[in-house]
Design an enzyme around this catalytic site. Structure first.
Site, mmCIF file in Angstrom:
data_model
loop_
_atom_site.group_PDB
_atom_site.id
_atom_site.type_symbol
_atom_site.label_atom_id
_atom_site.label_comp_id
_atom_site.label_asym_id
_atom_site.label_seq_id
_atom_site.Cartn_x
_atom_site.Cartn_y
_atom_site.Cartn_z
ATOM 1 N N CYS A 99 0.857 -1.188 0.000
ATOM 2 C CA CYS A 99 0.000 0.000 0.000
ATOM 3 C C CYS A 99 0.893 1.238 0.000
ATOM 4 C CB CYS A 99 -0.881 -0.008 1.238
ATOM 5 S SG CYS A 99 -1.840 1.508 1.461
ATOM 6 N N CYS A 102 0.208 3.284 3.661
ATOM 7 C CA CYS A 102 0.571 2.795 4.997
ATOM 8 C C CYS A 102 1.687 1.757 4.951
ATOM 9 C CB CYS A 102 -0.647 2.246 5.716
ATOM 10 S SG CYS A 102 -1.221 0.656 5.109
ATOM 11 N N CYS A 123 -0.840 -10.203 -7.591
ATOM 12 C CA CYS A 123 -1.253 -11.382 -6.824
ATOM 13 C C CYS A 123 -1.354 -10.945 -5.366
ATOM 14 C CB CYS A 123 -0.199 -12.470 -7.022
ATOM 15 S SG CYS A 123 -0.561 -14.003 -6.175
HETATM 16 ZN ZN LIG Z 1 -2.839 0.942 3.469
#
Ligand SMILES: [Zn+2]
Length: 134
Positions: A99, A102, A123
């Protein structure tokens, strides 16, 4: 639900209390759920997949495809939401995806397999994402 930037945990201990043990292992320790066990492997529901840790929208359901690899697979990510990092664990060079907000582990990205015209497979562990149906 998406966390505001000022609500993001700052330490791994703060993440640990917010996540289940399985979520913590995959998202924060780059673990991998066992193939075919994740809740979104065969999901076709229209919507958007958010980061399980911070809520950032990562993948649209119309980029999900059947890869038969045992994990949810997407041939594209929402632009700017997923970052790629070289991963030399397990004796091979792979590209880890996290991500972008974060820094939580999502899975790996592969190119050149020919599954879809975009020729890309993100994946992703089901436990790293949460579907928000449209
Ligand atoms: Zn995140």
């Amino acid at each position: 639900m998406s966390l505001d930037d000022n609500e993001l945990p700052q330490t791994e201990d703060e993440w640990r209390v917010r996540l289940t043990p399985e979520e913590f292992h995959v998202l924060r320790e780059a673990g991998t759920e066992r193939p075919w066990t994740g809740e979104y492997v065969d999901t076709k529901t229209a919507g958007v997949y958010n980061c399980r840790a911070c809520g950032l929208e990562l993948f649209a359901s119309d980029t999900k495809f059947d890869s038969h690899c045992g994990w949810p697979s997407f041939d594209d990510a929402i632009p700017g939401r997923v970052k790629e990092i070289e991963d030399r664990s397990l004796g091979a060079v792979r590209t880890e995806i996290r991500c972008a907000r974060c820094d939580s582990h999502l899975g790996h990205v592969f190119h050149g397999e020919g599954f879809t015209p975009k020729d890309t497979r993100h994946c992703v562990n089901s436990v790293s994402i949460r579907l928000e149906p449209r």
